[in-house]
Design a protein around this motif. Structure first.
Motif, PDB file in Angstrom:
ATOM      1  N   ALA A   1       0.455  -1.048  -0.509  1.00 55.91           N
ATOM      2  CA  ALA A   1      -0.230  -0.091  -0.075  1.00 55.91           C
ATOM      3  C   ALA A   1       0.876   0.984   0.096  1.00 55.91           C
ATOM      4  O   ALA A   1       1.920   1.363   0.360  1.00 55.91           O
ATOM      5  N   VAL A   2      -0.087   2.353  -0.209  1.00 56.31           N
ATOM      6  CA  VAL A   2       0.714   3.449  -0.030  1.00 56.31           C
ATOM      7  C   VAL A   2      -0.158   4.653  -0.254  1.00 56.31           C
ATOM      8  O   VAL A   2      -1.343   4.710  -0.457  1.00 56.31           O
ATOM      9  N   VAL A   3       0.423   5.071   0.848  1.00 56.42           N
ATOM     10  CA  VAL A   3      -0.530   6.050   1.918  1.00 56.42           C
ATOM     11  C   VAL A   3       0.388   7.351   1.259  1.00 56.42           C
ATOM     12  O   VAL A   3       0.961   8.127   1.819  1.00 56.42           O
ATOM     13  N   LYS A   4      -1.322   8.186   1.029  1.00 57.66           N
ATOM     14  CA  LYS A   4      -1.256   9.391   1.395  1.00 57.66           C
ATOM     15  C   LYS A   4      -1.535  10.561   2.341  1.00 57.66           C
ATOM     16  O   LYS A   4      -3.334  10.891   1.389  1.00 57.66           O
ATOM     17  N   PRO A   5      -1.619  10.745   3.528  1.00 57.12           N
ATOM     18  CA  PRO A   5      -2.041  11.665   4.094  1.00 57.12           C
ATOM     19  C   PRO A   5      -2.517  13.237   3.976  1.00 57.12           C
ATOM     20  O   PRO A   5      -2.093  13.379   2.587  1.00 57.12           O
ATOM     21  N   SER A   6      -3.925  13.045   4.613  1.00 61.76           N
ATOM     22  CA  SER A   6      -3.712  14.766   4.093  1.00 61.76           C
ATOM     23  C   SER A   6      -3.023  15.599   4.217  1.00 61.76           C
ATOM     24  O   SER A   6      -2.720  15.636   5.628  1.00 61.76           O
TER      25      SER A   6
ATOM     26  N   GLU B   1       8.837   0.362   4.607  1.00 58.82           N
ATOM     27  CA  GLU B   1       8.751   0.760   4.064  1.00 58.82           C
ATOM     28  C   GLU B   1       8.418   0.068   2.093  1.00 58.82           C
ATOM     29  O   GLU B   1       8.364   1.049   1.725  1.00 58.82           O
ATOM     30  N   ARG B   2       9.701  -0.477   1.842  1.00 60.96           N
ATOM     31  CA  ARG B   2       9.658  -0.841   0.509  1.00 60.96           C
ATOM     32  C   ARG B   2       8.163  -1.223   0.682  1.00 60.96           C
ATOM     33  O   ARG B   2       7.808  -2.178  -0.856  1.00 60.96           O
ATOM     34  N   VAL B   3       7.565  -1.796   1.519  1.00 66.39           N
ATOM     35  CA  VAL B   3       5.723  -2.809   0.935  1.00 66.39           C
ATOM     36  C   VAL B   3       4.962  -1.457   1.339  1.00 66.39           C
ATOM     37  O   VAL B   3       3.482  -1.315   1.323  1.00 66.39           O
ATOM     38  N   PHE B   4       5.262  -0.882   2.578  1.00 62.99           N
ATOM     39  CA  PHE B   4       3.832   0.155   2.809  1.00 62.99           C
ATOM     40  C   PHE B   4       4.855   1.871   2.468  1.00 62.99           C
ATOM     41  O   PHE B   4       5.488   2.201   3.541  1.00 62.99           O
ATOM     42  N   ALA B   5       4.266   2.472   1.740  1.00 66.81           N
ATOM     43  CA  ALA B   5       5.274   3.816   2.027  1.00 66.81           C
ATOM     44  C   ALA B   5       3.818   4.714   2.199  1.00 66.81           C
ATOM     45  O   ALA B   5       3.054   4.820   2.145  1.00 66.81           O
ATOM     46  N   VAL B   6       4.663   6.185   2.701  1.00 67.43           N
ATOM     47  CA  VAL B   6       4.171   6.770   2.920  1.00 67.43           C
ATOM     48  C   VAL B   6       4.470   7.825   2.136  1.00 67.43           C
ATOM     49  O   VAL B   6       5.956   8.881   2.046  1.00 67.43           O
ATOM     50  N   ILE B   7       3.428   8.913   1.524  1.00 66.45           N
ATOM     51  CA  ILE B   7       3.980   9.820   0.504  1.00 66.45           C
ATOM     52  C   ILE B   7       3.142  11.212   0.716  1.00 66.45           C
ATOM     53  O   ILE B   7       2.214  11.022   1.404  1.00 66.45           O
ATOM     54  N   GLU B   8       3.793  11.709   1.485  1.00 69.90           N
ATOM     55  CA  GLU B   8       3.186  13.468   1.456  1.00 69.90           C
ATOM     56  C   GLU B   8       2.963  14.666   1.027  1.00 69.90           C
ATOM     57  O   GLU B   8       4.204  14.089  -0.243  1.00 69.90           O
ATOM     58  N   GLY B   9       1.920  15.730   0.927  1.00 72.15           N
ATOM     59  CA  GLY B   9       2.097  16.322   0.127  1.00 72.15           C
ATOM     60  C   GLY B   9       1.006  16.440  -0.589  1.00 72.15           C
ATOM     61  O   GLY B   9      -0.218  16.139   0.482  1.00 72.15           O
ATOM     62  N   GLY B  10       0.259  17.879  -1.202  1.00 74.43           N
ATOM     63  CA  GLY B  10      -0.551  18.181  -1.633  1.00 74.43           C
ATOM     64  C   GLY B  10      -1.577  18.171  -2.515  1.00 74.43           C
ATOM     65  O   GLY B  10      -1.192  16.669  -2.735  1.00 74.43           O
ATOM     66  N   VAL B  11      -2.187  19.008  -3.338  1.00 73.52           N
ATOM     67  CA  VAL B  11      -2.525  18.965  -4.532  1.00 73.52           C
ATOM     68  C   VAL B  11      -1.733  18.040  -5.758  1.00 73.52           C
ATOM     69  O   VAL B  11      -2.404  17.036  -6.087  1.00 73.52           O
TER      70      VAL B  11
END
Length: 346
Positions: A27-32, A52-62
């Motif tokens: 899964a890739v998670v893009k938090p608000s 983190e090779r399997v479950f990544a968190v990507i921060e950012g906006g629109v």
């Protein structure tokens, strides 16, 4: 990919993530980006406990979200509003990617029982998290004179949050200035009969009851998502049902009544993501119940095993030996004997 919401920025990421993990997915998670502290915490702590090779968190906006939507995903899980959901659905359609869209809408409450217990349950459900809950009661359709109910709602608010709710430790703030200003505009669209106070510095709006609202204004055409509760009088249960039917299908619909007959009719005739009698909001915490919308309030459901099923591919598998060709009876040409065999099989 999981695109999180800002109103419950931790829970609304972790719940679908747990379902994804249980179903054997990466899964890739893009938090608000509207909840930056929680977004940062997820980016910091999830890699400490998950590969983190399997479950990544990507921060950012629109811009980040837009770039992510270009990629080909197996499933996109989004919690938020209808406008962004349409953008996600259009992007997903380019690759025929399935989506789970958990949206919201104007969840109505029809009130036939004007008791103090009813008022307390409604106040709890509406003003928890300052009304920023997708299945919070959005407006009340009160059968008959609403004066007694309004008085009891005010009594319940005082008992929960005291005479000065803006400073009460159990009452929250509005998440952003943008939403705060949007809610202040709604206060001008009807008669404030209880509450209405606000603090621009802390972005707090007191629990507010309104009557005589403009049915064509945004307070009655858009999801409120804040601590403002319009109360509308209707003359009959039938009028309440017709009022709901003229509007888009909400994420939840509530009936406060002890009548089994009215409960049965309400369940049969109201189209919503969930139907709840006398216990608004509590459906969220029962893991055996599916949680999801219908129509404008979303598609797909999760919670408990429903999340596992939603994020799994239901793939049938069949194995049959060729050592003995047991299918020969169904091959053409079809003699009378074969037809009798096929008839028995069918």
């Amino acid at each position: 990919m999981i695109v999180g919401a800002w109103n419950y920025p931790l829970q609304l990421v972790l719940a679908p993530l747990v379902a994804a993990i249980a179903a054997g997915n990466a899964a890739v998670v893009k938090p608000s980006e509207l909840a930056p502290a929680t977004s940062g915490a997820l980016a910091k702590f999830l890699p400490l406990y998950l590969d983190e090779r399997v479950f990544a968190v990507i921060e950012g906006g629109v811009d980040t979200a837009t770039e992510l939507l270009v990629a080909r995903w197996d499933h996109i899980f989004y919690t938020g509003g209808e406008r962004v959901a349409k953008i996600i659905a259009m992007a997903a359609a380019q690759h025929l990617t399935p989506t789970t869209l958990e949206l919201g809408g104007k969840s109505p409450v029809v009130v036939d029982n004007h008791s103090l217990a009813t008022a307390k349950r409604l106040v709890y459900a509406k003003f928890m998290n300052a009304g920023q809950t997708c299945v919070a009661p959005d407006y009340i359709l009160c059968i008959g004179d609403a004066s007694a109910l309004v008085g009891r709602l005010g009594q319940a608010i005082n008992s929960f949050y005291g005479k000065e709710p803006l400073t009460h430790p159990d009452f929250g703030r509005i998440a952003s200035r943008q939403h705060f200003d949007r809610l202040l505009a709604m206060l001008e669209q009807g008669e404030v009969v209880f509450g209405g106070e606000y603090d621009e510095e802390t972005l707090r709006i007191a629990p507010t009851i309104m009557r005589n609202v403009d049915l064509e204004a945004t307070v009655m055409t858009e999801e409120i998502f804040g601590p403002i509760l319009p109360v509308i009088e209707v003359q009959s249960f039938e009028e309440a049902l017709e009022f709901i039917a003229r509007r888009p299908s909400p994420l939840a619909a509530y009936l406060m009544s002890e009548s089994p007959r009215l409960q049965s009719i309400f369940s049969d005739r109201v189209r919503a993501g969930s139907i709840v009698h006398n216990a608004p909001l509590t459906q969220m915490v029962i893991p055996t119940l599916p949680f999801g919308g219908v129509g404008a309030s979303g598609m797909g459901s999760y919670h408990g095993k429903h999340g596992f099923d939603r994020l799994s591919q239901m793939r049938p598998e069949l194995n049959k030996t060729t050592v003995v060709d047991t299918l020969s009876a169904i091959y053409p040409p079809y003699s009378w004997a074969k037809r009798k065999i096929i008839d028995r099989l069918l």
